[in-house]
Design a protein around this motif. Structure first.
Motif, PDB file in Angstrom:
ATOM      1  N   SER A 167       0.828  -1.203   0.000  1.00  0.00           N
ATOM      2  CA  SER A 167       0.000   0.000   0.000  1.00  0.00           C
ATOM      3  C   SER A 167       0.858   1.246   0.000  1.00  0.00           C
ATOM      4  O   SER A 167       0.406   2.313  -0.424  1.00  0.00           O
ATOM      5  N   TRP A 168       2.088   1.130   0.464  1.00  0.00           N
ATOM      6  CA  TRP A 168       2.982   2.282   0.471  1.00  0.00           C
ATOM      7  C   TRP A 168       3.263   2.757  -0.950  1.00  0.00           C
ATOM      8  O   TRP A 168       3.493   3.938  -1.179  1.00  0.00           O
ATOM      9  N   GLU A 169       3.229   1.832  -1.939  1.00  0.00           N
ATOM     10  CA  GLU A 169       3.438   2.253  -3.337  1.00  0.00           C
ATOM     11  C   GLU A 169       2.301   3.154  -3.800  1.00  0.00           C
ATOM     12  O   GLU A 169       2.531   4.168  -4.476  1.00  0.00           O
ATOM     13  N   THR A 170       1.084   2.796  -3.439  1.00  0.00           N
ATOM     14  CA  THR A 170      -0.070   3.621  -3.794  1.00  0.00           C
ATOM     15  C   THR A 170       0.020   4.981  -3.118  1.00  0.00           C
ATOM     16  O   THR A 170      -0.260   6.016  -3.742  1.00  0.00           O
ATOM     17  N   LEU A 171       0.416   4.982  -1.857  1.00  0.00           N
ATOM     18  CA  LEU A 171       0.556   6.238  -1.125  1.00  0.00           C
ATOM     19  C   LEU A 171       1.627   7.126  -1.755  1.00  0.00           C
ATOM     20  O   LEU A 171       1.408   8.331  -1.968  1.00  0.00           O
ATOM     21  N   LEU A 172       2.772   6.549  -2.082  1.00  0.00           N
ATOM     22  CA  LEU A 172       3.836   7.334  -2.713  1.00  0.00           C
ATOM     23  C   LEU A 172       3.426   7.846  -4.082  1.00  0.00           C
ATOM     24  O   LEU A 172       3.755   8.973  -4.465  1.00  0.00           O
ATOM     25  N   SER A 173       2.711   7.025  -4.835  1.00  0.00           N
ATOM     26  CA  SER A 173       2.237   7.459  -6.150  1.00  0.00           C
ATOM     27  C   SER A 173       1.289   8.652  -6.012  1.00  0.00           C
ATOM     28  O   SER A 173       1.380   9.624  -6.772  1.00  0.00           O
ATOM     29  N   GLY A 174       0.387   8.562  -5.046  1.00  0.00           N
ATOM     30  CA  GLY A 174      -0.532   9.679  -4.811  1.00  0.00           C
ATOM     31  C   GLY A 174       0.190  10.925  -4.364  1.00  0.00           C
ATOM     32  O   GLY A 174      -0.131  12.035  -4.808  1.00  0.00           O
ATOM     33  N   LEU A 175       1.169  10.773  -3.481  1.00  0.00           N
ATOM     34  CA  LEU A 175       1.947  11.935  -3.032  1.00  0.00           C
ATOM     35  C   LEU A 175       2.753  12.542  -4.174  1.00  0.00           C
ATOM     36  O   LEU A 175       2.851  13.762  -4.307  1.00  0.00           O
ATOM     37  N   ARG A 176       3.321  11.666  -5.012  1.00  0.00           N
ATOM     38  CA  ARG A 176       4.081  12.143  -6.155  1.00  0.00           C
ATOM     39  C   ARG A 176       3.177  12.952  -7.100  1.00  0.00           C
ATOM     40  O   ARG A 176       3.538  14.033  -7.560  1.00  0.00           O
ATOM     41  N   HIS A 177       1.994  12.426  -7.357  1.00  0.00           N
ATOM     42  CA  HIS A 177       1.035  13.135  -8.212  1.00  0.00           C
ATOM     43  C   HIS A 177       0.662  14.478  -7.584  1.00  0.00           C
ATOM     44  O   HIS A 177       0.585  15.500  -8.273  1.00  0.00           O
TER      45      HIS A 177
END
Length: 110
Positions: A63-73
């Motif tokens: 889930s950390w990948e999804t969180l990082l992707s959202g933060l990056r966006h």
């Protein structure tokens, strides 16, 4: 008032003074209804256990990948269009509100 008035008031109220207040066992029922130390310890252990399980699930399900992707966006696409001071202030206020809510719920649970 003078000393004579104080003495008269004390003499007047002396017969009404009692050492105990009749509460029909209310105080004893309140004492028995209070949570004991064992319940408090169990509550804290359960809280830590749930936090650890949640953290492990967060890591193992990636889930950390999804969180990082959202933060990056958010950082790349949204922040350049928004005033950073207002965004930081809003995030800070939200974090404080969440912290206060967690503390209030913890106190209410005990």
């Amino acid at each position: 008032m003078n000393e004579n008035d104080d003495l008269l008031i004390q003499q007047f109220l002396a017969p009404l003074k009692t050492d105990e207040v009749a509460d029909d066992g209310f105080s004893l029922r309140v004492i028995h209804a209070l949570p004991n130390r064992r319940q408090e310890r169990q509550s804290r252990v359960w809280t830590v256990f749930c936090l650890v399980v949640g953290a492990l699930l967060f890591l193992f399900t990636h889930s950390w990948e999804t969180l990082l992707s959202g933060l990056r966006h958010f950082v790349v696409d949204t922040l350049p269009q928004v005033n950073l001071v207002y965004t930081a202030f809003t995030v800070l206020v939200l974090l404080i509100l969440v912290f206060v809510e967690v503390i209030d719920r913890e106190r209410a649970a005990l």
